[in-house]
Design a protein around this motif. Sequence first.
Motif, PDB file in Angstrom:
ATOM      1  N   LEU A 170       0.845  -1.203   0.000  1.00 60.32           N
ATOM      2  CA  LEU A 170       0.000   0.000   0.000  1.00 60.32           C
ATOM      3  C   LEU A 170       0.875   1.246   0.000  1.00 60.32           C
ATOM      4  O   LEU A 170       1.782   1.364   0.834  1.00 60.32           O
ATOM      5  N   GLU A 171       0.590   2.178  -0.907  1.00 58.64           N
ATOM      6  CA  GLU A 171       1.329   3.443  -0.888  1.00 58.64           C
ATOM      7  C   GLU A 171       0.414   4.611  -0.512  1.00 58.64           C
ATOM      8  O   GLU A 171      -0.475   4.974  -1.275  1.00 58.64           O
ATOM      9  N   PRO A 172       0.645   5.237   0.641  1.00 59.33           N
ATOM     10  CA  PRO A 172      -0.086   6.458   0.987  1.00 59.33           C
ATOM     11  C   PRO A 172       0.429   7.620   0.123  1.00 59.33           C
ATOM     12  O   PRO A 172       1.638   7.757  -0.075  1.00 59.33           O
ATOM     13  N   VAL A 210       3.511  -2.139   3.407  1.00 54.47           N
ATOM     14  CA  VAL A 210       3.288  -0.732   3.069  1.00 54.47           C
ATOM     15  C   VAL A 210       4.609  -0.124   2.614  1.00 54.47           C
ATOM     16  O   VAL A 210       5.679  -0.709   2.788  1.00 54.47           O
ATOM     17  N   MET A 211       4.513   1.030   2.011  1.00 53.26           N
ATOM     18  CA  MET A 211       5.728   1.770   1.654  1.00 53.26           C
ATOM     19  C   MET A 211       5.541   3.240   2.012  1.00 53.26           C
ATOM     20  O   MET A 211       4.430   3.700   2.231  1.00 53.26           O
ATOM     21  N   GLY A 212       6.646   3.935   2.070  1.00 56.37           N
ATOM     22  CA  GLY A 212       6.612   5.361   2.359  1.00 56.37           C
ATOM     23  C   GLY A 212       7.270   6.116   1.221  1.00 56.37           C
ATOM     24  O   GLY A 212       8.211   5.614   0.601  1.00 56.37           O
ATOM     25  N   ASP A 213       6.761   7.306   0.943  1.00 60.26           N
ATOM     26  CA  ASP A 213       7.321   8.146  -0.120  1.00 60.26           C
ATOM     27  C   ASP A 213       7.639   9.495   0.520  1.00 60.26           C
ATOM     28  O   ASP A 213       6.728  10.232   0.928  1.00 60.26           O
ATOM     29  N   PHE A 214       8.945   9.788   0.652  1.00 59.09           N
ATOM     30  CA  PHE A 214       9.360  11.007   1.366  1.00 59.09           C
ATOM     31  C   PHE A 214       8.674  12.258   0.815  1.00 59.09           C
ATOM     32  O   PHE A 214       8.385  13.189   1.565  1.00 59.09           O
ATOM     33  N   TRP A 215       8.433  12.288  -0.499  1.00 62.28           N
ATOM     34  CA  TRP A 215       7.813  13.502  -1.071  1.00 62.28           C
ATOM     35  C   TRP A 215       6.372  13.664  -0.590  1.00 62.28           C
ATOM     36  O   TRP A 215       5.984  14.730  -0.123  1.00 62.28           O
ATOM     37  N   HIS A 216       5.594  12.584  -0.654  1.00 60.93           N
ATOM     38  CA  HIS A 216       4.219  12.674  -0.134  1.00 60.93           C
ATOM     39  C   HIS A 216       4.250  12.943   1.371  1.00 60.93           C
ATOM     40  O   HIS A 216       3.420  13.688   1.895  1.00 60.93           O
ATOM     41  N   MET A 217       5.206  12.333   2.054  1.00 64.05           N
ATOM     42  CA  MET A 217       5.290  12.483   3.512  1.00 64.05           C
ATOM     43  C   MET A 217       5.544  13.940   3.912  1.00 64.05           C
ATOM     44  O   MET A 217       5.125  14.387   4.984  1.00 64.05           O
ATOM     45  N   MET A 247      10.677   2.279   0.070  1.00 61.61           N
ATOM     46  CA  MET A 247      10.615   3.738   0.207  1.00 61.61           C
ATOM     47  C   MET A 247      10.823   4.387  -1.166  1.00 61.61           C
ATOM     48  O   MET A 247      11.619   3.901  -1.973  1.00 61.61           O
ATOM     49  N   HIS A 248      10.125   5.485  -1.403  1.00 58.93           N
ATOM     50  CA  HIS A 248      10.408   6.366  -2.538  1.00 58.93           C
ATOM     51  C   HIS A 248      11.074   7.623  -2.010  1.00 58.93           C
ATOM     52  O   HIS A 248      10.741   8.098  -0.916  1.00 58.93           O
ATOM     53  N   ILE A 249      11.989   8.171  -2.808  1.00 57.19           N
ATOM     54  CA  ILE A 249      12.651   9.406  -2.391  1.00 57.19           C
ATOM     55  C   ILE A 249      12.700  10.382  -3.557  1.00 57.19           C
ATOM     56  O   ILE A 249      12.836   9.988  -4.719  1.00 57.19           O
ATOM     57  N   ARG A 305       9.690  19.969  -4.499  1.00 58.74           N
ATOM     58  CA  ARG A 305       9.245  19.956  -5.899  1.00 58.74           C
ATOM     59  C   ARG A 305       9.350  18.595  -6.572  1.00 58.74           C
ATOM     60  O   ARG A 305       9.131  18.471  -7.765  1.00 58.74           O
ATOM     61  N   ARG A 306       9.681  17.578  -5.840  1.00 59.14           N
ATOM     62  CA  ARG A 306       9.774  16.207  -6.362  1.00 59.14           C
ATOM     63  C   ARG A 306      10.815  16.077  -7.479  1.00 59.14           C
ATOM     64  O   ARG A 306      10.606  15.379  -8.468  1.00 59.14           O
ATOM     65  N   LYS A 307      11.937  16.782  -7.280  1.00 57.90           N
ATOM     66  CA  LYS A 307      13.085  16.629  -8.182  1.00 57.90           C
ATOM     67  C   LYS A 307      14.074  15.673  -7.509  1.00 57.90           C
ATOM     68  O   LYS A 307      13.742  15.026  -6.530  1.00 57.90           O
ATOM     69  N   LEU A 349      14.497   6.043  -6.205  1.00 55.70           N
ATOM     70  CA  LEU A 349      14.243   7.358  -6.792  1.00 55.70           C
ATOM     71  C   LEU A 349      12.932   7.353  -7.565  1.00 55.70           C
ATOM     72  O   LEU A 349      12.745   6.552  -8.480  1.00 55.70           O
ATOM     73  N   GLU A 350      12.028   8.253  -7.186  1.00 56.39           N
ATOM     74  CA  GLU A 350      10.814   8.506  -7.973  1.00 56.39           C
ATOM     75  C   GLU A 350      10.700  10.026  -8.082  1.00 56.39           C
ATOM     76  O   GLU A 350      10.146  10.687  -7.212  1.00 56.39           O
ATOM     77  N   CYS A 351      11.288  10.575  -9.124  1.00 53.51           N
ATOM     78  CA  CYS A 351      11.389  12.033  -9.205  1.00 53.51           C
ATOM     79  C   CYS A 351      11.804  12.481 -10.599  1.00 53.51           C
ATOM     80  O   CYS A 351      12.280  11.691 -11.401  1.00 53.51           O
TER      81      CYS A 351
END
Length: 296
Positions: A174-176, A205-212, A233-235, A240-242, A270-272
């Motif tokens: 699950l990604e919030p 679950v996973m975490g995405d620093f940008w959404h967080m 994790m996504h970072i 600005r999600r760069k 990396l998701e950016c």
Amino acid sequence: MERRSFIGLSALGTGALFAGSCRTSESKELQKETKAVLKLSSQEGVALGETLNEKLDFLEANGFTGLEPGGRGLADRINEFQDALRNRSIQISAIVAGFDGYLIAQDSSIRQQAMDSMKQILEAAGALGSTGLIMVPAFNHQTSLPHHESRAILIEQLHELGEFALKHNTRILLEPLNRREAYFLRLLADAAAMAKDSGSDGVGVMGDFWHMTWEETSDMGAIISAGKYLQHMHIASRERRKMPGEDANDNYLDGFKALKYIDYQNYISLECGSDGERTETIPAAVKLIKEQWELA
Ligand code: MG
């Protein structure tokens, strides 16, 4: 002090909560005791290169050990990935979305479409040794059941998907997201509660620093709450999600401290986008992540 002055003081050491200049022996002790490892991954579309092999060459040369492909058409790409990854230090990390439909749709046929297509991707994900398939229950523009009904039906679906995933040695994750994209699920702790309620070890679950950045009151609190359920994790840069480092004061220390605290074993991917040349911005992001991981 802001949001970093928070719980876990006794466990983490007060000084560990402040970067660099005032680290204490407690933080060193934590570092010594943690079993966490830093494993860098990149989404396939983020890596530099025209072909899969060029991307893998680039990632390998920059210290990455994971690749995160999209789920669309994954079953048809199993051989391609297996061939390209042979004799490399890179493995498939998570698989990002690529399914049809969505799980909490008002229309039951759309829910079924989601279940069926996720199972297809999970089978391929398992064959590739992936951590799991990343999934969002619904985006804001997708007409969904009322929240309490959505949650109840999602828990049942998660159980079924989780058990299916386990049979294929992978997971459903699950990604919030942030509220502008997906109001239904915004917080890591809530995602972890859903994983727990599903009763299946195949649900993570996973975490995405940008959404967080937009939703969590504390990276540290969020990650510790997700605990054993956290599998990816996504970072990205925080504003600005760069690429990490492209926004001023990009800071992941709180999150990294928490990842160390929970003995995190999976990838940070990396998701950016990037405003600069990725030949430069990706190595710079790797440097920043490694430096902050060491400091944390
Ligand atoms: Mg993400």
